[in-house]
Motif scaffolding. Structure first.
Motif, PDB file in Angstrom:
ATOM      1  N   LYS A  83       0.863  -1.187   0.000  1.00 56.82           N
ATOM      2  CA  LYS A  83       0.000   0.000   0.000  1.00 56.82           C
ATOM      3  C   LYS A  83       0.897   1.235   0.000  1.00 56.82           C
ATOM      4  N   SER A  84       0.840   2.009  -1.066  1.00 56.89           N
ATOM      5  CA  SER A  84       1.735   3.156  -1.203  1.00 56.89           C
ATOM      6  C   SER A  84       1.461   4.221  -0.146  1.00 56.89           C
ATOM      7  N   ALA A  85       0.255   4.265   0.396  1.00 61.78           N
ATOM      8  CA  ALA A  85      -0.068   5.260   1.425  1.00 61.78           C
ATOM      9  C   ALA A  85       0.775   5.071   2.671  1.00 61.78           C
ATOM     10  N   TYR A  86       1.324   3.875   2.859  1.00 58.07           N
ATOM     11  CA  TYR A  86       2.173   3.608   4.013  1.00 58.07           C
ATOM     12  C   TYR A  86       3.594   4.125   3.821  1.00 58.07           C
ATOM     13  N   GLY A  87       3.935   4.632   2.642  1.00 55.15           N
ATOM     14  CA  GLY A  87       5.293   5.121   2.402  1.00 55.15           C
ATOM     15  C   GLY A  87       6.310   4.007   2.534  1.00 55.15           C
ATOM     16  N   LEU A  88       7.355   4.239   3.316  1.00 50.39           N
ATOM     17  CA  LEU A  88       8.410   3.250   3.471  1.00 50.39           C
ATOM     18  C   LEU A  88       8.019   2.097   4.405  1.00 50.39           C
ATOM     19  N   GLU A  89       6.800   2.116   4.899  1.00 54.23           N
ATOM     20  CA  GLU A  89       6.241   0.965   5.606  1.00 54.23           C
ATOM     21  C   GLU A  89       5.274   0.205   4.686  1.00 54.23           C
ATOM     22  N   VAL A  90       5.523   0.280   3.396  1.00 52.54           N
ATOM     23  CA  VAL A  90       4.629  -0.223   2.354  1.00 52.54           C
ATOM     24  C   VAL A  90       4.239  -1.678   2.556  1.00 52.54           C
ATOM     25  N   LEU A  91       5.084  -2.497   3.167  1.00 53.94           N
ATOM     26  CA  LEU A  91       4.824  -3.934   3.319  1.00 53.94           C
ATOM     27  C   LEU A  91       4.376  -4.324   4.724  1.00 53.94           C
ATOM     28  N   LYS A  92       3.889  -3.388   5.507  1.00 56.00           N
ATOM     29  CA  LYS A  92       3.608  -3.700   6.906  1.00 56.00           C
ATOM     30  C   LYS A  92       2.428  -4.641   7.092  1.00 56.00           C
ATOM     31  N   ASP A  93       1.589  -4.852   6.057  1.00 58.20           N
ATOM     32  CA  ASP A  93       0.465  -5.781   6.169  1.00 58.20           C
ATOM     33  C   ASP A  93       0.821  -7.197   5.717  1.00 58.20           C
ATOM     34  N   ALA A 135       0.570  -0.477 -16.179  1.00 55.32           N
ATOM     35  CA  ALA A 135       0.768   0.657 -15.270  1.00 55.32           C
ATOM     36  C   ALA A 135       2.247   0.780 -14.950  1.00 55.32           C
ATOM     37  N   VAL A 136       2.712   2.018 -14.882  1.00 53.23           N
ATOM     38  CA  VAL A 136       4.130   2.294 -14.665  1.00 53.23           C
ATOM     39  C   VAL A 136       4.268   3.293 -13.527  1.00 53.23           C
ATOM     40  N   CYS A 137       5.282   3.092 -12.676  1.00 56.51           N
ATOM     41  CA  CYS A 137       5.576   4.049 -11.606  1.00 56.51           C
ATOM     42  C   CYS A 137       7.085   4.241 -11.505  1.00 56.51           C
ATOM     43  N   LEU A 138       7.502   5.489 -11.402  1.00 50.18           N
ATOM     44  CA  LEU A 138       8.916   5.830 -11.197  1.00 50.18           C
ATOM     45  C   LEU A 138       9.086   6.417  -9.800  1.00 50.18           C
ATOM     46  N   VAL A 139       9.960   5.802  -9.016  1.00 48.30           N
ATOM     47  CA  VAL A 139      10.400   6.355  -7.736  1.00 48.30           C
ATOM     48  C   VAL A 139      11.828   6.835  -7.932  1.00 48.30           C
ATOM     49  N   SER A 140      12.094   8.090  -7.626  1.00 47.33           N
ATOM     50  CA  SER A 140      13.447   8.617  -7.827  1.00 47.33           C
ATOM     51  C   SER A 140      13.704   9.792  -6.897  1.00 47.33           C
ATOM     52  N   GLY A 141      14.993  10.100  -6.705  1.00 40.71           N
ATOM     53  CA  GLY A 141      15.385  11.234  -5.877  1.00 40.71           C
ATOM     54  C   GLY A 141      15.510  10.874  -4.421  1.00 40.71           C
ATOM     55  N   SER A 142      14.478  10.274  -3.845  1.00 46.56           N
ATOM     56  CA  SER A 142      14.516   9.722  -2.493  1.00 46.56           C
ATOM     57  C   SER A 142      13.641   8.481  -2.473  1.00 46.56           C
ATOM     58  N   HIS A 143      13.823   7.644  -1.471  1.00 43.69           N
ATOM     59  CA  HIS A 143      13.219   6.318  -1.474  1.00 43.69           C
ATOM     60  C   HIS A 143      11.701   6.331  -1.496  1.00 43.69           C
ATOM     61  N   ASP A 144      11.076   7.378  -1.006  1.00 41.24           N
ATOM     62  CA  ASP A 144       9.618   7.415  -0.955  1.00 41.24           C
ATOM     63  C   ASP A 144       9.031   8.490  -1.862  1.00 41.24           C
ATOM     64  N   ARG A 145       9.818   8.950  -2.821  1.00 38.06           N
ATOM     65  CA  ARG A 145       9.328   9.997  -3.734  1.00 38.06           C
ATOM     66  C   ARG A 145       8.807   9.365  -5.023  1.00 38.06           C
ATOM     67  N   VAL A 146       7.493   9.342  -5.155  1.00 36.44           N
ATOM     68  CA  VAL A 146       6.877   8.895  -6.399  1.00 36.44           C
ATOM     69  C   VAL A 146       6.943  10.050  -7.391  1.00 36.44           C
ATOM     70  N   ALA A 147       7.774   9.875  -8.418  1.00 36.65           N
ATOM     71  CA  ALA A 147       8.009  10.962  -9.369  1.00 36.65           C
ATOM     72  C   ALA A 147       6.990  10.985 -10.501  1.00 36.65           C
ATOM     73  N   LYS A 148       6.563   9.797 -10.954  1.00 41.10           N
ATOM     74  CA  LYS A 148       5.623   9.745 -12.075  1.00 41.10           C
ATOM     75  C   LYS A 148       4.857   8.427 -12.050  1.00 41.10           C
ATOM     76  N   VAL A 149       3.579   8.499 -12.436  1.00 43.97           N
ATOM     77  CA  VAL A 149       2.739   7.313 -12.577  1.00 43.97           C
ATOM     78  C   VAL A 149       2.017   7.401 -13.914  1.00 43.97           C
ATOM     79  N   SER A 259      17.100   8.005   9.074  1.00 43.09           N
ATOM     80  CA  SER A 259      17.747   9.313   8.972  1.00 43.09           C
ATOM     81  C   SER A 259      18.379   9.413   7.597  1.00 43.09           C
ATOM     82  N   ALA A 260      18.138  10.518   6.911  1.00 38.93           N
ATOM     83  CA  ALA A 260      18.701  10.737   5.570  1.00 38.93           C
ATOM     84  C   ALA A 260      18.360   9.594   4.624  1.00 38.93           C
ATOM     85  N   GLY A 261      17.160   9.035   4.747  1.00 37.97           N
ATOM     86  CA  GLY A 261      16.692   8.028   3.816  1.00 37.97           C
ATOM     87  C   GLY A 261      17.102   6.610   4.121  1.00 37.97           C
ATOM     88  N   SER A 262      17.683   6.342   5.282  1.00 37.51           N
ATOM     89  CA  SER A 262      18.170   5.000   5.597  1.00 37.51           C
ATOM     90  C   SER A 262      17.830   4.622   7.031  1.00 37.51           C
TER      91      SER A 262
END
Length: 432
Positions: A83-93, A135-149, A259-262
């Motif tokens: 679930k993308s709404a969870y951000g970097l906890e995307v797999l918590k379910d 469907a295509v999604c690009l994550v770039s720049g930082s780990h939780d930044r969805v740049a394009k869908v 911290s700082a993406g890690s």
């Protein structure tokens, strides 16, 4: 306009579940799948990643997968349960049943993850196919930044905020250029910031306790160090940080404050400072202030190294940050804090990042322990003569020198490491 402390914490200090590289893969796939009305009929998932993401996701445990590893498994779980709404906890379910289904997808070759050697930093391009849609999604720049869908060739979402430096964070580029100005940001801390920073201690300590417990959700490296510590504070710091990273790299289904993406940067930046503060009997406000400086200092170094780099940011950037926070707790001013950070940089600048995996816990422990020793030395008035080695007379120039060694001197390191990893996994029959 320079970022505020509150804005910095909101962007650079976040909960993360599992290693952030396969997390970014799962996030990208999950977000692409969310554009599909027939998500249950996904026929194939194809993911292209940067060399950095590829390297760091090959051998690291996936949260909730009982030690199972790898980017392909993360991609499959992203499609099945993410679930993308969870951000970097995307797999918590994630459940055990989900893991078995994901393993089957990988075995059936419905999922592929390939490396684009021309890409560095954070770059994940996912394409998800059903019989009638793509469907295509690009994550770039930082780990939780969805740049394009995109859906069937049409852009449905695009983030207009572009990082000034490829692979760096979208937030820490706004930190002041002068470290003295970064240090001054501590004066902005309020009660809300204080409680948020201390919540990170609770999260990361809880994961460390799993690693120290011997319950099978880690290799037990931290516990071995703790057994040998004989009460020594530096070794207790090393053992606790090692245990937290050990559990996290195994794939324990518990978040850490990053911290700082890690997440491992977060473990290094937070736990040594918190343990020393408790040992010294410091107040909650004093510990939170030192934690804020640790995070700020970590990002001050990390922004120059790049979001993902050939050197170990956990020991170099977060180690320097932890040294800053601990030196502050020991009564150091901005000059002594800089001296502590310089000792870490001079000591650990060449430590190699050979991908995210169990042995990262050893490097987290090393960075934490060396940060403690550096803080002790600097707080007592010791400082290194400059210039020498990577250290220049100006602190900011020293950080730039470390970045130059990383970016220019180690340009081909990732390619060499990936070649080694590919050959190793081929010998295992294709992966773990």
């Amino acid at each position: 306009m320079a970022i505020t402390l509150k804005g910095f914490l909101r962007r650079e200090v976040r909960p993360a579940l599992g290693c952030t590289e396969p997390g970014a893969v799962a996030l990208s796939v999950a977000r692409a799948c969310e554009e599909l009305s027939d998500r249950e009929h996904v026929a194939a998932v194809r993911v292209t990643v940067s060399s950095s993401i590829y390297k760091n996701g090959m051998a690291v445990g996936i949260p909730g997968a009982n030690g199972a590893k790898g980017n392909p498994l993360a991609a499959a779980l992203g499609a099945l349960v993410g679930k993308s709404a969870y951000g970097l906890e995307v797999l918590k379910d994630t459940t055990e049943a989900d893991v078995e289904r994901a393993r089957a997808w990988v075995d059936e070759e419905r999922v592929s993850v390939v490396c684009d050697p021309g890409r560095t930093g954070v770059y994940v391009l996912s394409a998800v196919f059903t019989p009638s849609h793509k469907a295509v999604c690009l994550v770039s720049g930082s780990h939780d930044r969805v740049a394009k869908v995109m859906l069937d060739g049409q852009v449905v979402y695009e983030d207009q905020e572009i990082s000034a430096h490829s692979g760096s964070s979208c937030g820490d580029d706004e930190l002041p250029e002068s470290y003295a100005d970064v240090f001054a940001m501590l004066e902005q801390m309020d009660l809300e910031d204080q409680e948020f920073l201390l919540r990170g201690v609770e999260m990361n300590m809880a994961v460390a306790e799993v690693g120290l417990s011997g319950d099978g959700r880690s290799l037990g490296m931290g516990r071995c160090i703790m057994d040998a510590s004989n009460g020594d504070l530096g070794l207790r710091i090393r053992a606790t940080a090692t245990a937290a990273a050990d559990s996290r790299m195994w794939g324990v289904q518990m978040p850490v404050m990053s911290s700082a993406g890690s997440g491992n940067h977060g473990i290094t930046a937070i736990l040594p400072v918190a343990i020393l503060g408790d040992e010294l009997g410091c107040s909650r406000e004093q510990i939170a202030r030192a934690l804020a400086l640790s995070h700020l200092s970590t990002s001050f170094v990390k922004r120059r190294l790049g979001r993902l780099s050939p050197v170990c940011g956990c020991s170099v950037a977060a180690g320097a940050g932890a040294a800053a926070g601990m030196c502050l707790l020991l009564g150091g001013d901005v000059q002594r804090v800089q001296s502590a950070m310089e000792m870490v940089l001079a000591n650990l600048a060449g430590m190699l990042c050979d991908g995210a995996k169990e042995s990262c816990a050893l490097k987290v422990g090393t960075g934490s322990h060396e940060a403690y020793l550096a803080a002790r030395m600097a707080a007592s008035g010791l400082s290194l003569c400059k210039p020498q080695g990577v250290l220049s007379c100006a602190f900011e120039a020293s950080v730039e020198n470390v970045a130059k060694v990383n970016q220019d001197g180690m340009r081909d390191v990732d390619k060499v490491i990936i070649g080694i990893l590919d050959r190793s996994f081929a010998g295992l029959g294709g992966g773990v």
